[in-house]
Design a protein around this motif. Sequence first.
Motif, PDB file in Angstrom:
ATOM      1  N   GLU A   1       5.366  -3.428 -15.396  1.00 22.73           N
ATOM      2  CA  GLU A   1       4.250  -3.849 -16.245  1.00 22.73           C
ATOM      3  C   GLU A   1       3.726  -5.224 -15.825  1.00 22.73           C
ATOM      4  OE1 GLU A   1       6.753  -0.860 -18.018  1.00 22.73           O
ATOM      5  OE2 GLU A   1       7.314  -2.896 -17.454  1.00 22.73           O
ATOM      6  N   TYR A   2       4.663  -6.140 -15.551  1.00 19.80           N
ATOM      7  CA  TYR A   2       4.251  -7.483 -15.153  1.00 19.80           C
ATOM      8  C   TYR A   2       3.580  -7.460 -13.773  1.00 19.80           C
ATOM      9  CZ  TYR A   2       4.298 -12.525 -14.431  1.00 19.80           C
ATOM     10  OH  TYR A   2       3.921 -13.816 -14.194  1.00 19.80           O
ATOM     11  N   LEU A   3       4.102  -6.644 -12.880  1.00 18.12           N
ATOM     12  CA  LEU A   3       3.474  -6.511 -11.565  1.00 18.12           C
ATOM     13  C   LEU A   3       2.058  -5.966 -11.717  1.00 18.12           C
ATOM     14  CD1 LEU A   3       3.463  -6.651  -8.504  1.00 18.12           C
ATOM     15  CD2 LEU A   3       4.612  -4.436  -8.464  1.00 18.12           C
ATOM     16  N   SER A   4       1.871  -5.021 -12.605  1.00 23.98           N
ATOM     17  CA  SER A   4       0.541  -4.464 -12.852  1.00 23.98           C
ATOM     18  C   SER A   4      -0.417  -5.551 -13.345  1.00 23.98           C
ATOM     19  CB  SER A   4       0.633  -3.334 -13.875  1.00 23.98           C
ATOM     20  OG  SER A   4      -0.620  -2.750 -14.059  1.00 23.98           O
ATOM     21  N   GLU A   5       0.056  -6.416 -14.237  1.00 25.67           N
ATOM     22  CA  GLU A   5      -0.764  -7.533 -14.723  1.00 25.67           C
ATOM     23  C   GLU A   5      -1.139  -8.479 -13.577  1.00 25.67           C
ATOM     24  OE1 GLU A   5       0.888  -9.750 -18.022  1.00 25.67           O
ATOM     25  OE2 GLU A   5       1.616  -7.893 -18.951  1.00 25.67           O
ATOM     26  N   ILE A   6      -0.171  -8.800 -12.726  1.00 29.98           N
ATOM     27  CA  ILE A   6      -0.424  -9.712 -11.589  1.00 29.98           C
ATOM     28  C   ILE A   6      -1.462  -9.077 -10.652  1.00 29.98           C
ATOM     29  CG2 ILE A   6       0.573 -10.768  -9.531  1.00 29.98           C
ATOM     30  CD1 ILE A   6       3.218 -11.033 -11.108  1.00 29.98           C
ATOM     31  N   ARG A   7      -1.312  -7.795 -10.383  1.00 26.34           N
ATOM     32  CA  ARG A   7      -2.241  -7.117  -9.469  1.00 26.34           C
ATOM     33  C   ARG A   7      -3.654  -7.114 -10.042  1.00 26.34           C
ATOM     34  NH1 ARG A   7       0.794  -1.966  -6.761  1.00 26.34           N
ATOM     35  NH2 ARG A   7      -0.954  -2.124  -5.329  1.00 26.34           N
TER      36      ARG A   7
ATOM     37  N   ALA B   1       8.107  -3.632  -7.649  1.00 25.82           N
ATOM     38  CA  ALA B   1       8.502  -4.516  -8.753  1.00 25.82           C
ATOM     39  C   ALA B   1      10.005  -4.776  -8.708  1.00 25.82           C
ATOM     40  CB  ALA B   1       8.100  -3.892 -10.092  1.00 25.82           C
ATOM     41  N   SER B   2      10.781  -3.735  -8.471  1.00 26.34           N
ATOM     42  CA  SER B   2      12.241  -3.870  -8.392  1.00 26.34           C
ATOM     43  C   SER B   2      12.632  -4.826  -7.267  1.00 26.34           C
ATOM     44  CB  SER B   2      12.869  -2.492  -8.152  1.00 26.34           C
ATOM     45  OG  SER B   2      14.238  -2.599  -7.855  1.00 26.34           O
ATOM     46  N   PHE B   3      11.972  -4.698  -6.125  1.00 30.25           N
ATOM     47  CA  PHE B   3      12.259  -5.555  -4.974  1.00 30.25           C
ATOM     48  C   PHE B   3      11.919  -7.018  -5.263  1.00 30.25           C
ATOM     49  CE2 PHE B   3      10.707  -7.474  -0.949  1.00 30.25           C
ATOM     50  CZ  PHE B   3      11.902  -7.458  -0.233  1.00 30.25           C
ATOM     51  N   LEU B   4      10.832  -7.238  -5.971  1.00 30.86           N
ATOM     52  CA  LEU B   4      10.378  -8.604  -6.254  1.00 30.86           C
ATOM     53  C   LEU B   4      11.012  -9.198  -7.515  1.00 30.86           C
ATOM     54  CD1 LEU B   4       6.593  -8.163  -5.406  1.00 30.86           C
ATOM     55  CD2 LEU B   4       8.342  -9.298  -4.012  1.00 30.86           C
ATOM     56  N   GLY B   5      11.832  -8.428  -8.197  1.00 27.90           N
ATOM     57  CA  GLY B   5      12.486  -8.928  -9.406  1.00 27.90           C
ATOM     58  C   GLY B   5      11.556  -8.988 -10.604  1.00 27.90           C
ATOM     59  N   LEU B   6      10.590  -8.072 -10.648  1.00 29.22           N
ATOM     60  CA  LEU B   6       9.599  -8.018 -11.729  1.00 29.22           C
ATOM     61  C   LEU B   6       9.722  -6.704 -12.485  1.00 29.22           C
ATOM     62  CD1 LEU B   6       6.521  -9.007  -9.523  1.00 29.22           C
ATOM     63  CD2 LEU B   6       7.926 -10.560 -10.868  1.00 29.22           C
ATOM     64  N   THR B   7       9.120  -6.654 -13.651  1.00 34.01           N
ATOM     65  CA  THR B   7       8.982  -5.365 -14.317  1.00 34.01           C
ATOM     66  C   THR B   7       7.707  -4.718 -13.766  1.00 34.01           C
ATOM     67  OG1 THR B   7       7.644  -6.227 -16.134  1.00 34.01           O
ATOM     68  CG2 THR B   7      10.056  -6.231 -16.440  1.00 34.01           C
TER      69      THR B   7
ATOM     70  N   GLN C   1       0.808  -1.212   0.000  1.00 37.20           N
ATOM     71  CA  GLN C   1       0.000   0.000   0.000  1.00 37.20           C
ATOM     72  C   GLN C   1       0.848   1.272   0.000  1.00 37.20           C
ATOM     73  OE1 GLN C   1      -2.450  -0.573   3.445  1.00 37.20           O
ATOM     74  NE2 GLN C   1      -3.497  -2.341   2.559  1.00 37.20           N
ATOM     75  N   ARG C   2       2.038   1.207   0.573  1.00 36.85           N
ATOM     76  CA  ARG C   2       2.872   2.390   0.777  1.00 36.85           C
ATOM     77  C   ARG C   2       3.914   2.637  -0.295  1.00 36.85           C
ATOM     78  NH1 ARG C   2       5.175   2.736   6.868  1.00 36.85           N
ATOM     79  NH2 ARG C   2       6.043   4.745   6.413  1.00 36.85           N
ATOM     80  N   VAL C   3       4.497   1.573  -0.791  1.00 40.28           N
ATOM     81  CA  VAL C   3       5.643   1.673  -1.682  1.00 40.28           C
ATOM     82  C   VAL C   3       5.164   1.809  -3.127  1.00 40.28           C
ATOM     83  CG1 VAL C   3       7.654   0.390  -2.535  1.00 40.28           C
ATOM     84  CG2 VAL C   3       7.113   0.376  -0.097  1.00 40.28           C
ATOM     85  N   PRO C   4       5.729   2.748  -3.890  1.00 43.45           N
ATOM     86  CA  PRO C   4       5.347   2.862  -5.304  1.00 43.45           C
ATOM     87  C   PRO C   4       5.541   1.532  -6.034  1.00 43.45           C
ATOM     88  CG  PRO C   4       6.725   4.721  -4.647  1.00 43.45           C
ATOM     89  CD  PRO C   4       6.734   3.746  -3.498  1.00 43.45           C
ATOM     90  N   GLN C   5       4.659   1.285  -6.985  1.00 41.91           N
ATOM     91  CA  GLN C   5       4.648   0.003  -7.692  1.00 41.91           C
ATOM     92  C   GLN C   5       5.991  -0.311  -8.358  1.00 41.91           C
ATOM     93  OE1 GLN C   5       1.036  -1.125  -9.700  1.00 41.91           O
ATOM     94  NE2 GLN C   5       2.193  -1.945 -11.426  1.00 41.91           N
ATOM     95  N   TYR C   6       6.646   0.691  -8.935  1.00 45.09           N
ATOM     96  CA  TYR C   6       7.917   0.422  -9.615  1.00 45.09           C
ATOM     97  C   TYR C   6       9.005  -0.026  -8.640  1.00 45.09           C
ATOM     98  CZ  TYR C   6      10.054   4.906  -8.253  1.00 45.09           C
ATOM     99  OH  TYR C   6      10.591   5.949  -7.545  1.00 45.09           O
TER     100      TYR C   6
END
Length: 191
Positions: free
Chosen positions: A180-186, A172-178, A164-169
């Motif tokens: 865009e891909y994180l947005s699709e998963i969400r 994504a960086s922390f989880l090793g995702l792009t 909820q707090r951390v910007p999506q980008y």
Amino acid sequence: MSEQLKHHLNKVVEITDEEFPSILEYFETVKLKKKQNLQQIGQVCHSNYFVEIGCIRMFFVNEKGIEQTTQFAIENWWITDYLAYTFQKESEFTLQAVERTTVLSIHFQAQEKLLKEFPKLEKYFRHIYQRAYAASQMRMKFMYDFSKEELYLHFNKHFPEFVQRVPQYLLASFLGLTPEYLSEIRKKSIS
């Protein structure tokens, strides 16, 4: 705000009202603006940081020039480049405020003096380091065990305050995702 540190210390060791002002003298309060660096790659890591308010991220820049977030710290969490801090050498990481942040900073030599004056804090810091190491081990396990989608869902379930707090980008960086891909998963997990 320093009451947060006292409360955190008291979770592991008993700190009296008389002792705490002397302990607090070893710390310096540092206020950061959003995206302000606390520590940069290539600087000798002289301090350990206790987050009072806000969020700090630790990252490095990979060979492609992309920032790779390796850790976050929110209120009542400690953060530093522990290898560089322990050996007083140049850090391979940058520490940066994700939002307006206030930390209590303790310099390496000050921490050594603190531990001599208050030996019971050795137990506290051992506890903190053990928990940080255990969390790092589990993160590595999850990175290998889980699919990218499972990794996000696990993180979302166990650390919703970060999602909820951390910007999506940054997430994504922390989880090793792009991003865009994180947005699709969400989107997929919401529907």
